[in-house]
Design a protein around this motif. Structure first.
Motif, PDB file in Angstrom:
ATOM      1  N   HIS A 680      39.217   5.075  16.368  1.00  0.00           N
ATOM      2  CA  HIS A 680      39.921   6.309  16.748  1.00  0.00           C
ATOM      3  C   HIS A 680      41.407   6.260  16.380  1.00  0.00           C
ATOM      4  CE1 HIS A 680      36.246   7.360  18.702  1.00  0.00           C
ATOM      5  NE2 HIS A 680      36.302   6.234  19.419  1.00  0.00           N
ATOM      6  N   LEU A 681      41.683   5.648  15.263  1.00  0.00           N
ATOM      7  CA  LEU A 681      43.071   5.606  14.785  1.00  0.00           C
ATOM      8  C   LEU A 681      43.227   6.596  13.640  1.00  0.00           C
ATOM      9  CD1 LEU A 681      43.641   1.741  14.550  1.00  0.00           C
ATOM     10  CD2 LEU A 681      44.236   3.258  16.425  1.00  0.00           C
ATOM     11  N   GLN A 682      44.426   7.209  13.563  1.00  0.00           N
ATOM     12  CA  GLN A 682      44.724   8.088  12.425  1.00  0.00           C
ATOM     13  C   GLN A 682      45.113   7.230  11.229  1.00  0.00           C
ATOM     14  OE1 GLN A 682      47.909  10.773  13.405  1.00  0.00           O
ATOM     15  NE2 GLN A 682      46.465  12.471  13.159  1.00  0.00           N
ATOM     16  N   VAL A 683      44.868   7.723  10.010  1.00  0.00           N
ATOM     17  CA  VAL A 683      45.263   6.941   8.843  1.00  0.00           C
ATOM     18  C   VAL A 683      46.295   7.725   8.021  1.00  0.00           C
ATOM     19  CG1 VAL A 683      44.480   5.763   6.760  1.00  0.00           C
ATOM     20  CG2 VAL A 683      42.987   5.905   8.750  1.00  0.00           C
ATOM     21  N   VAL A 684      47.406   7.035   7.729  1.00  0.00           N
ATOM     22  CA  VAL A 684      48.434   7.615   6.860  1.00  0.00           C
ATOM     23  C   VAL A 684      48.453   6.798   5.568  1.00  0.00           C
ATOM     24  CG1 VAL A 684      50.894   8.117   6.578  1.00  0.00           C
ATOM     25  CG2 VAL A 684      49.866   8.215   8.866  1.00  0.00           C
ATOM     26  N   ALA A 685      48.433   7.484   4.433  1.00  0.00           N
ATOM     27  CA  ALA A 685      48.601   6.758   3.163  1.00  0.00           C
ATOM     28  C   ALA A 685      50.012   6.989   2.677  1.00  0.00           C
ATOM     29  CB  ALA A 685      47.600   7.287   2.139  1.00  0.00           C
ATOM     30  N   GLU A 686      50.759   5.887   2.425  1.00  0.00           N
ATOM     31  CA  GLU A 686      52.133   6.070   1.947  1.00  0.00           C
ATOM     32  C   GLU A 686      52.221   5.766   0.456  1.00  0.00           C
ATOM     33  OE1 GLU A 686      54.622   3.538   4.324  1.00  0.00           O
ATOM     34  OE2 GLU A 686      53.889   1.717   3.382  1.00  0.00           O
ATOM     35  N   GLY A 687      53.260   6.291  -0.162  1.00  0.00           N
ATOM     36  CA  GLY A 687      53.459   6.063  -1.594  1.00  0.00           C
ATOM     37  C   GLY A 687      52.517   6.878  -2.460  1.00  0.00           C
ATOM     38  N   VAL A 688      52.113   8.065  -1.998  1.00  0.00           N
ATOM     39  CA  VAL A 688      51.224   8.911  -2.803  1.00  0.00           C
ATOM     40  C   VAL A 688      52.058   9.595  -3.882  1.00  0.00           C
ATOM     41  CG1 VAL A 688      49.562  10.808  -2.760  1.00  0.00           C
ATOM     42  CG2 VAL A 688      49.789   9.285  -0.774  1.00  0.00           C
ATOM     43  N   GLU A 689      51.769   9.226  -5.126  1.00  0.00           N
ATOM     44  CA  GLU A 689      52.615   9.728  -6.210  1.00  0.00           C
ATOM     45  C   GLU A 689      51.882  10.677  -7.138  1.00  0.00           C
ATOM     46  OE1 GLU A 689      54.314   6.371  -8.207  1.00  0.00           O
ATOM     47  OE2 GLU A 689      55.671   5.925  -6.566  1.00  0.00           O
ATOM     48  N   SER A 690      50.532  10.597  -7.154  1.00  0.00           N
ATOM     49  CA  SER A 690      49.815  11.442  -8.126  1.00  0.00           C
ATOM     50  C   SER A 690      48.766  12.296  -7.437  1.00  0.00           C
ATOM     51  CB  SER A 690      49.120  10.561  -9.177  1.00  0.00           C
ATOM     52  OG  SER A 690      48.046   9.887  -8.551  1.00  0.00           O
ATOM     53  N   GLN A 691      48.369  13.347  -8.156  1.00  0.00           N
ATOM     54  CA  GLN A 691      47.364  14.247  -7.619  1.00  0.00           C
ATOM     55  C   GLN A 691      46.014  13.523  -7.475  1.00  0.00           C
ATOM     56  OE1 GLN A 691      48.228  17.464  -6.682  1.00  0.00           O
ATOM     57  NE2 GLN A 691      46.220  17.381  -5.683  1.00  0.00           N
ATOM     58  N   GLU A 692      45.712  12.581  -8.419  1.00  0.00           N
ATOM     59  CA  GLU A 692      44.431  11.847  -8.319  1.00  0.00           C
ATOM     60  C   GLU A 692      44.390  11.021  -7.035  1.00  0.00           C
ATOM     61  OE1 GLU A 692      46.133  10.901 -11.802  1.00  0.00           O
ATOM     62  OE2 GLU A 692      45.719  13.041 -11.610  1.00  0.00           O
ATOM     63  N   GLN A 693      45.533  10.371  -6.749  1.00  0.00           N
ATOM     64  CA  GLN A 693      45.586   9.577  -5.507  1.00  0.00           C
ATOM     65  C   GLN A 693      45.344  10.488  -4.302  1.00  0.00           C
ATOM     66  OE1 GLN A 693      49.526   8.011  -5.909  1.00  0.00           O
ATOM     67  NE2 GLN A 693      48.872   6.151  -6.955  1.00  0.00           N
ATOM     68  N   HIS A 694      46.021  11.620  -4.329  1.00  0.00           N
ATOM     69  CA  HIS A 694      45.887  12.552  -3.212  1.00  0.00           C
ATOM     70  C   HIS A 694      44.434  12.997  -3.061  1.00  0.00           C
ATOM     71  CE1 HIS A 694      46.876  15.833  -0.459  1.00  0.00           C
ATOM     72  NE2 HIS A 694      45.926  16.480  -1.109  1.00  0.00           N
ATOM     73  N   ASP A 695      43.810  13.394  -4.189  1.00  0.00           N
ATOM     74  CA  ASP A 695      42.438  13.909  -4.123  1.00  0.00           C
ATOM     75  C   ASP A 695      41.480  12.840  -3.618  1.00  0.00           C
ATOM     76  OD1 ASP A 695      43.410  16.260  -5.058  1.00  0.00           O
ATOM     77  OD2 ASP A 695      42.836  15.906  -7.162  1.00  0.00           O
ATOM     78  N   PHE A 696      41.695  11.603  -4.107  1.00  0.00           N
ATOM     79  CA  PHE A 696      40.827  10.518  -3.663  1.00  0.00           C
ATOM     80  C   PHE A 696      40.969  10.309  -2.153  1.00  0.00           C
ATOM     81  CE2 PHE A 696      40.294   6.183  -2.317  1.00  0.00           C
ATOM     82  CZ  PHE A 696      39.037   5.865  -2.804  1.00  0.00           C
ATOM     83  N   LEU A 697      42.219  10.212  -1.690  1.00  0.00           N
ATOM     84  CA  LEU A 697      42.483   9.935  -0.268  1.00  0.00           C
ATOM     85  C   LEU A 697      41.899  11.033   0.617  1.00  0.00           C
ATOM     86  CD1 LEU A 697      46.101   8.670  -0.784  1.00  0.00           C
ATOM     87  CD2 LEU A 697      44.275   7.340   0.309  1.00  0.00           C
ATOM     88  N   ARG A 698      42.036  12.251   0.151  1.00  0.00           N
ATOM     89  CA  ARG A 698      41.513  13.373   0.920  1.00  0.00           C
ATOM     90  C   ARG A 698      39.984  13.286   1.018  1.00  0.00           C
ATOM     91  NH1 ARG A 698      42.822  19.692  -0.220  1.00  0.00           N
ATOM     92  NH2 ARG A 698      41.205  20.496   1.131  1.00  0.00           N
TER      93      ARG A 698
END
Ligand code: C2E
Length: 732
Positions: A680-698
């Motif tokens: 039950h922990l939230q996850v934050v991804a830091e250092g997101v620099e590209s749209q591919e990274q964002h799409d993957f993380l999402r």
């Protein structure tokens, strides 16, 4: 017309017949149409004569003044159309039956009442007064009322004739007002003819210039035509007056006592009906005080308030200008960086006041040793900077430095105490030791540090071998110590966004150091040093206070920004007063504790896992949320996470960097997200620099994203401008 005259004269005869030759009837007759009209009405009631009534109604209706009759209780019995029009009604019939009080401006009701009563009580037979009637739309008009009293329909009635004197009263009032302004205004006023010969002056003119009206009269205005004005006249003052009718500017004027003062003068041209200029009106103020205040403000902005020397920002500006000039002329410049030795001891033992006096005295001694074209500035604290003017030869430089050192060596007497201090001086030159002001200052600072290392009270010229890393670190440590008290730190904020819908849901506070010579320094350059020297504890406390203050300010302005995240370093995490520091920052700012997130590195927790559990629980009791920063780098097992009271995991930038191409990074990221959600922990991804990274993380279910793709860390002002004024959504 002749028939009308006949009819009117018949009417007068009839009135005279009725009232006989009584004084009253005579008066009424003699006083004109209102009284005659009253008689006519009286006649109409007592002995109705259709012919007579028609004549008088005609007479009243033709009248250019308002005529009306009031019953003794104030109700309007009769009125002519003119009166109705003055009151804003179309026809006389509209005002019949209205009460005179409702047709009178409230502020004049007492006057009305007085004049009605005077006649009704028999004290006065005729009255004349000026008051404001209230027209239908609420506007007021001045009327002059001539009123009398008569018998009508078996009772007493009041007959009134109202002349519209609105324009006259208003222009009288305006001219009285103008007279008042002319007499009482603090600005000097002079009225001249077309040749600038003075026709009138006001008392303020006399107050400012010292000339009485009789002395000024008929003389040509010196302010407008004298030598001080000549330049302006040449610059087209007369042309402007002729074309625009107005001119304003500063003139130098001379008082009667011969002293000069700056006058801010505004001249307007007055024209006759043919358009020719007949007069000028000049309005002026004595600008001396404003000028002085402006000069004082300009001085304060450029100078240090304690010593009166140039301050750091004006030094940097002047130095940059001098470098530019030296570059063009192919000259050299020499800069001294001076630091007082043992000043801190004086300050700590004898107090700030004595320290201040010592600084003022030291500044004075330095000044005495320099030439007028040398620049001397207080750089901050006990540091001074000198820029030597006029490209001094090499041998002179050390001689001047030695003179400065010797001047400080002589004992100072402060509050009866004799004090001994010394000075260390470093020197660097343009262009030899740097191309801009910052580089030269930095190198002079390094040289000064060497002088101190050599046992203080010494002078050192900069040489290229001095700038090595260890020394830089030492210098950095030295200025880091001063930086907190000099308030050189700032917080930047990097927004965090919901991976799902792009809504802003937090902001991480990141420290920046606005270094006097190095510009904006990123934390990578000094956090480790602050950590090693223990300076991180007071620095971290400041970060907490400032982030909470800013968060509360945004909250008060109604901004929805989620939580403010603040980094805690390992040393802060293990310091005894961490809990009270957090509590104080929350208490002082008023920020709700749930809006503060504290980021602790995985490494800090792993240093002492047992103690960390206890401390984290106590932090949680304060109401704050806890996030583990750089997760994945500290080799803690995912399974061990469950024993800590946590809210958020931040996936380290190094893993985010590799996705989606690097299979290991992908696997680790997916595992962290899956386990975190199980716990039950939230996850934050830091250092997101590209749209591919964002799409993957999402797609992998990451809750929150933070990185340059969405926003770099920004100053508080930029955050407001970008995310709150322009919308708080990330463009995803
Ligand atoms: N390459 C890349 N970098 C990104 C991206 N997005 C954000 N960053 C940078 O990543 C760092 C995130 O902070 P951090 O991991 O807590 O790492 C922070 C934190 O450990 C430390 N730090 C910063 N402020 C404070 C503070 O107030 N107190 C303490 N104790 N440490 C601080 O200094 C570190 C560095 O801070 P910054 O230089 O501000 O660097 C910030 C930020 O500017 C991106 O997309 N790509």
């Amino acid at each position: 017309m002749r028939a009308l005259q006949r009819r009117l004269s018949n009417a007068f005869v009839a009135i005279q017949a009725r009232y006989g030759r009584s004084a009253r009837a005579h008066n009424m007759h003699a006083r004109g149409p209102a009284h005659a009209f009253a008689g006519q009405l009286h006649q109409q009631v007592r002995a109705p004569s259709a012919d007579l009534a028609r004549s008088f109604r005609y007479f009243a209706d033709q009248s250019l003044v308002g005529v009306y009759m009031l019953r003794s209780d104030g109700a309007v019995l009769h009125a002519n159309d003119k009166m109705a029009n003055m009151l804003g009604y179309d026809r006389a019939a509209d005002v019949i039956g209205l009460h005179i009080a409702s047709l009178t401006a409230p502020e004049d009701l007492a006057l009305l009442e007085e004049n009605l009563q005077a006649r009704l009580s028999g004290a006065e037979e005729h009255v004349r007064y000026t008051h404001r009637i209230l027209s239908r739309d609420g506007t007021r008009r001045w009327v002059e009322v001539h009123g009398s009293v008569c018998q009508y329909d078996g009772g007493t009635a009041l007959v009134e004739m109202a002349l519209d004197v609105n324009q006259k009263v208003q222009s009288e009032w305006q001219s009285r007002l103008a007279d008042r302004v002319f007499e009482s205004t603090s600005e000097g006023i002079l009225i001249t003819d077309a040749e600038f010969r003075i026709l009138a002056v006001n008392p303020a003119f006399t107050r400012i210039t010292g000339y009485h009206p009789e002395e000024a009269m008929d003389k040509r205005s010196r302010m407008m035509t004298g030598p001080g004005a000549q330049a302006e006249i040449n610059r087209g003052m007369l042309q402007r007056l002729a074309s625009d009718g107005h001119w304003q500017g500063e003139m130098k004027d001379r008082r009667k006592d011969g002293s000069w003062y700056p006058a801010w003068l505004s001249i307007s041209a007055i024209r006759d009906n043919q358009g020719g200029i007949t007069n000028y009106v000049g309005v002026f103020t004595d600008n001396t005080i404003r000028k002085e205040a402006e000069n004082k403000l300009a001085f304060l902005a450029d100078h240090d308030s304690l010593t009166g020397l140039l301050n750091r920002s004006s030094l940097m500006r002047i130095f940059a200008q001098q470098i530019e000039a030296a570059q063009t002329a192919g000259e050299t410049l020499v800069l001294f960086f001076i630091d007082l030795d043992r000043f801190k001891t004086v300050n700590d033992t004898l107090g700030h006041h004595a320290g201040d006096q010592l600084l003022v005295a030291a500044a004075e001694r330095l000044r005495e040793q320099l030439r007028p074209d040398d620049v001397l500035a207080r750089f901050g604290g006990d540091e001074f900077v000198v820029i030597l003017g006029g490209s001094p030869p090499q041998e002179m430089i050390s001689a001047i430095a030695q003179r400065l050192i010797n001047s400080i060596l002589r004992p100072f007497v402060i509050n009866g105490h004799e004090m001994f201090i010394s000075a260390s001086i470093g020197s660097a030159a343009y262009p030899e030791h740097g191309e801009d002001a910052i580089a030269i200052l930095k190198n002079a600072d390094i040289a000064m540090y060497h002088a101190k290392e050599r046992g203080k009270n010494a002078f050192q010229l900069f040489s290229k071998e001095m700038s090595n890393h260890a020394l830089e670190q030492m210098l950095l440590e030295n200025s880091l110590r001063h930086a907190i008290e000099r308030k050189e730190f700032e917080l930047y904020y990097q927004p965090q966004f919901s991976a799902l819908d792009g809504a802003i849901c937090g902001a991480e506070a990141l420290i920046r150091w606005r270094h006097p010579t190095r510009g904006l320094v990123a934390p990578g350059m000094f956090i480790t040093l602050a950590e090693q020297t223990g300076l991180i504890v007071p620095l971290g406390a400041w970060v907490l206070r400032e982030a909470c203050r800013q968060g509360k300010a945004w909250l008060d302005r109604g901004y929805q920004f989620g939580r403010i995240a603040v980094n805690l370093s390992p040393r802060q995490f293990s310091s005894d007063d961490l809990l009270s520091t957090i509590d104080n920052a929350l208490g002082q700012s008023g920020l709700p504790s749930a809006m503060l997130e504290l980021e602790i590195t995985e490494g800090a927790i792993m240093q002492n896992p047992q103690e960390a559990v206890v401390l984290l629980k106590r932090m949680r009791q304060l109401g704050v949320t806890i996030s583990v920063d750089d997760f994945g780098t500290g080799y803690s097992s995912l399974a061990s996470l469950k024993q800590y009271p946590l809210d958020t995991l931040k996936i380290d930038r190094s893993f985010v960097k590799g996705i989606p191409a690097d299979a290991d990074d992908v696997a680790i990221t997916e595992a962290i997200i899956a386990v975190a959600h199980k716990l039950h922990l939230q996850v934050v991804a830091e250092g997101v620099e590209s749209q591919e990274q964002h799409d993957f993380l999402r797609a992998a279910g990451c809750d929150i994203v933070q990185g340059y793709l969405h926003s770099k860390p920004l100053s508080a002002g930029d955050i407001e401008a970008r995310w709150y004024l322009g919308g708080a959504q990330a463009e995803i």
